[in-house]
Scaffold this motif. Structure first.
Motif, PDB file in Angstrom:
ATOM      1  N   LYS A  35      36.351  49.505  50.192  1.00  0.00           N
ATOM      2  CA  LYS A  35      37.106  48.659  49.266  1.00  0.00           C
ATOM      3  C   LYS A  35      36.944  49.092  47.811  1.00  0.00           C
ATOM      4  CE  LYS A  35      37.291  44.497  52.120  1.00  0.00           C
ATOM      5  NZ  LYS A  35      36.923  43.069  52.234  1.00  0.00           N
ATOM      6  N   LYS A  36      35.748  49.476  47.421  1.00  0.00           N
ATOM      7  CA  LYS A  36      35.513  49.873  46.028  1.00  0.00           C
ATOM      8  C   LYS A  36      36.374  51.097  45.678  1.00  0.00           C
ATOM      9  CE  LYS A  36      31.807  51.017  42.752  1.00  0.00           C
ATOM     10  NZ  LYS A  36      32.325  52.315  42.291  1.00  0.00           N
ATOM     11  N   LEU A  37      36.395  52.072  46.580  1.00  0.00           N
ATOM     12  CA  LEU A  37      37.183  53.272  46.335  1.00  0.00           C
ATOM     13  C   LEU A  37      38.673  52.960  46.320  1.00  0.00           C
ATOM     14  CD1 LEU A  37      37.234  56.313  45.895  1.00  0.00           C
ATOM     15  CD2 LEU A  37      37.240  56.609  48.385  1.00  0.00           C
ATOM     16  N   ILE A  38      39.095  52.055  47.200  1.00  0.00           N
ATOM     17  CA  ILE A  38      40.502  51.645  47.217  1.00  0.00           C
ATOM     18  C   ILE A  38      40.892  51.042  45.879  1.00  0.00           C
ATOM     19  CG2 ILE A  38      42.167  50.013  48.217  1.00  0.00           C
ATOM     20  CD1 ILE A  38      40.814  50.428  50.909  1.00  0.00           C
ATOM     21  N   ARG A  39      40.054  50.147  45.348  1.00  0.00           N
ATOM     22  CA  ARG A  39      40.357  49.516  44.057  1.00  0.00           C
ATOM     23  C   ARG A  39      40.471  50.564  42.955  1.00  0.00           C
ATOM     24  NH1 ARG A  39      36.656  45.568  45.891  1.00  0.00           N
ATOM     25  NH2 ARG A  39      34.977  46.523  44.672  1.00  0.00           N
ATOM     26  N   GLU A  40      39.552  51.536  42.948  1.00  0.00           N
ATOM     27  CA  GLU A  40      39.576  52.570  41.920  1.00  0.00           C
ATOM     28  C   GLU A  40      40.828  53.439  42.028  1.00  0.00           C
ATOM     29  OE1 GLU A  40      35.967  54.672  42.612  1.00  0.00           O
ATOM     30  OE2 GLU A  40      34.683  53.135  41.694  1.00  0.00           O
ATOM     31  N   ARG A  41      41.165  53.838  43.247  1.00  0.00           N
ATOM     32  CA  ARG A  41      42.327  54.710  43.447  1.00  0.00           C
ATOM     33  C   ARG A  41      43.633  53.977  43.140  1.00  0.00           C
ATOM     34  NH1 ARG A  41      42.146  58.840  47.855  1.00  0.00           N
ATOM     35  NH2 ARG A  41      40.075  59.782  47.775  1.00  0.00           N
ATOM     36  N   VAL A  42      43.711  52.718  43.534  1.00  0.00           N
ATOM     37  CA  VAL A  42      44.921  51.933  43.288  1.00  0.00           C
ATOM     38  C   VAL A  42      45.117  51.734  41.792  1.00  0.00           C
ATOM     39  CG1 VAL A  42      45.964  49.644  43.550  1.00  0.00           C
ATOM     40  CG2 VAL A  42      44.976  50.804  45.532  1.00  0.00           C
ATOM     41  N   GLU A  43      44.049  51.435  41.082  1.00  0.00           N
ATOM     42  CA  GLU A  43      44.148  51.241  39.633  1.00  0.00           C
ATOM     43  C   GLU A  43      44.605  52.525  38.957  1.00  0.00           C
ATOM     44  OE1 GLU A  43      44.496  49.082  36.430  1.00  0.00           O
ATOM     45  OE2 GLU A  43      43.772  48.222  38.326  1.00  0.00           O
ATOM     46  N   PHE A  44      44.018  53.642  39.355  1.00  0.00           N
ATOM     47  CA  PHE A  44      44.418  54.942  38.796  1.00  0.00           C
ATOM     48  C   PHE A  44      45.901  55.212  39.061  1.00  0.00           C
ATOM     49  CE2 PHE A  44      45.411  59.250  40.304  1.00  0.00           C
ATOM     50  CZ  PHE A  44      45.440  59.911  39.090  1.00  0.00           C
ATOM     51  N   ALA A  45      46.337  55.001  40.306  1.00  0.00           N
ATOM     52  CA  ALA A  45      47.715  55.330  40.679  1.00  0.00           C
ATOM     53  C   ALA A  45      48.715  54.444  39.939  1.00  0.00           C
ATOM     54  CB  ALA A  45      47.893  55.187  42.193  1.00  0.00           C
ATOM     55  N   MET A  46      48.410  53.147  39.819  1.00  0.00           N
ATOM     56  CA  MET A  46      49.338  52.245  39.141  1.00  0.00           C
ATOM     57  C   MET A  46      49.431  52.583  37.657  1.00  0.00           C
ATOM     58  SD  MET A  46      49.001  48.479  40.904  1.00  0.00           S
ATOM     59  CE  MET A  46      47.327  48.211  40.339  1.00  0.00           C
ATOM     60  N   GLN A  47      48.303  52.931  37.039  1.00  0.00           N
ATOM     61  CA  GLN A  47      48.341  53.325  35.636  1.00  0.00           C
ATOM     62  C   GLN A  47      49.110  54.626  35.453  1.00  0.00           C
ATOM     63  OE1 GLN A  47      44.438  53.436  33.883  1.00  0.00           O
ATOM     64  NE2 GLN A  47      44.054  51.253  34.192  1.00  0.00           N
ATOM     65  N   ALA A  48      48.910  55.575  36.364  1.00  0.00           N
ATOM     66  CA  ALA A  48      49.553  56.885  36.243  1.00  0.00           C
ATOM     67  C   ALA A  48      51.072  56.786  36.280  1.00  0.00           C
ATOM     68  CB  ALA A  48      49.057  57.816  37.351  1.00  0.00           C
ATOM     69  N   VAL A  49      51.606  55.854  37.080  1.00  0.00           N
ATOM     70  CA  VAL A  49      53.067  55.738  37.197  1.00  0.00           C
ATOM     71  C   VAL A  49      53.621  54.578  36.372  1.00  0.00           C
ATOM     72  CG1 VAL A  49      52.967  56.750  39.506  1.00  0.00           C
ATOM     73  CG2 VAL A  49      53.096  54.257  39.265  1.00  0.00           C
ATOM     74  N   GLY A  50      52.751  53.870  35.637  1.00  0.00           N
ATOM     75  CA  GLY A  50      53.212  52.842  34.705  1.00  0.00           C
ATOM     76  C   GLY A  50      53.637  51.532  35.332  1.00  0.00           C
ATOM     77  N   ILE A  51      52.930  51.094  36.393  1.00  0.00           N
ATOM     78  CA  ILE A  51      53.306  49.818  37.033  1.00  0.00           C
ATOM     79  C   ILE A  51      52.144  48.823  37.084  1.00  0.00           C
ATOM     80  CG2 ILE A  51      55.166  50.810  38.427  1.00  0.00           C
ATOM     81  CD1 ILE A  51      53.165  50.689  40.820  1.00  0.00           C
ATOM     82  N   SER A  52      51.099  49.039  36.291  1.00  0.00           N
ATOM     83  CA  SER A  52      49.957  48.116  36.334  1.00  0.00           C
ATOM     84  C   SER A  52      50.381  46.679  36.050  1.00  0.00           C
ATOM     85  CB  SER A  52      48.887  48.550  35.330  1.00  0.00           C
ATOM     86  OG  SER A  52      48.341  49.793  35.685  1.00  0.00           O
ATOM     87  N   HIS A  53      51.344  46.512  35.170  1.00  0.00           N
ATOM     88  CA  HIS A  53      51.788  45.161  34.804  1.00  0.00           C
ATOM     89  C   HIS A  53      52.613  44.492  35.900  1.00  0.00           C
ATOM     90  CE1 HIS A  53      55.095  47.833  33.936  1.00  0.00           C
ATOM     91  NE2 HIS A  53      55.908  46.827  33.745  1.00  0.00           N
TER      92      HIS A  53
END
Length: 284
Positions: free
Chosen positions: A124-142
């Protein structure tokens, strides 16, 4: 020490079988006919051609969705015919398709980006880190808490790309990934693909029938009847307007204008292939 290409395609041929009757199969003309192509790690390659030229069939051979009737495809040294290793091929090479709805599974954006990691059993920890990175990279964190069906087509395509990016592939293939989008969203997705290539070193294979989408690629191949018929930089390809028209490709007005100006003797640089570069050239 030199390494081989990330994707090494050698003399592949492929024909789609069509079931015509209960006990008979009719063979179609080859969708790919002895195609060879080498794609380097970190390259931005555009695969251009009209519908039916073989470009999507070629794309599907790059991540083992299809395997050749003849020839060989190696992805990071793995033969795509080896069924026991096809999951490794698909981890290395992600495929983004025309309709993002076909790749969106969860009811919340963040969960959808995490889905591929969760089914592979990542902690789960790695999933959270990877998901956060991916959403920021493509501009959809919001957009993380929104249901995908409330997003625009371009935003949904970003969600699909983020889900692929979270898996940390070596290559992303965008197979007509802008075909269902409006012009502004198309430009934004193309810009995102270039960003991922430039900032994160991802190999991008951009499959399209739109000439203007290929202006900033490092290399373009043009397909027709299952063959690669042209290959070169955008500057090489965009000067061959008559050949591109003969290959049933629509020539954008700025490219047609530049071809006309060259034909009447004006020295327009061959490097003027994007709208911005053409405008700057004409202003001088």
């Amino acid at each position: 020490m030199e390494t081989g290409p990330l994707i090494d395609i050698t003399a592949i041929s492929y024909t789609y079988p069509v079931l015509q009757a209960k006990h008979a199969t009719v063979r179609q003309p080859p969708a790919l006919d002895h195609v060879s192509l080498h794609i380097a790690q970190g390259e931005y390659l555009a695969v251009l051609g009209h519908n039916g030229s073989g470009k999507s069939t070629l794309a599907r051979h790059c991540n083992a969705l299809l395997v050749p009737d003849e020839g060989r495809v190696l992805v990071a040294g793995v033969d795509t015919r080896d069924a026991s290793k096809q999951h490794l091929v698909r981890d290395h090479v992600g495929l983004i398709m025309q309709n993002p709805d076909n790749q969106i599974i969860a009811t919340v954006v963040e969960d959808d980006v995490a889905w591929g990691l969760a089914v592979r059993g990542f902690p789960k920890k790695l999933i959270r880190e990877r998901v956060e990175f991916a959403m920021q990279a493509v501009g959809i964190s919001h957009l993380r808490s929104l249901p995908p069906h409330k997003l625009s087509g371009g935003q949904r395509q970003r969600v699909a790309i983020a889900g692929m990016l979270a898996l940390q592939p070596l290559c992303i293939i965008a197979d007509e990934a802008t075909a269902m989008l409006d012009p502004l969203s198309r430009r934004e997705i193309v810009a995102l693909l270039h960003l991922l290539n430039r900032e994160y070193g991802l190999t991008i294979v951009h499959v399209t029938h739109l000439l203007e989408e290929t202006a900033h690629a490092q290399r373009i191949i043009v397909m027709e009847h299952g063959h690669i018929v042209l290959e070169g930089t955008p500057a090489d390809i965009f000067t061959q307007v008559e050949r591109l028209e003969a290959l049933k490709l629509e020539i954008p007005a700025p490219i047609a204008l530049v071809a006309y100006l060259r034909a009447v003797g004006l020295p327009v640089s061959a490097c003027a292939v994007s709208i911005e570069a053409i405008a700057q050239e004409l202003s001088q």
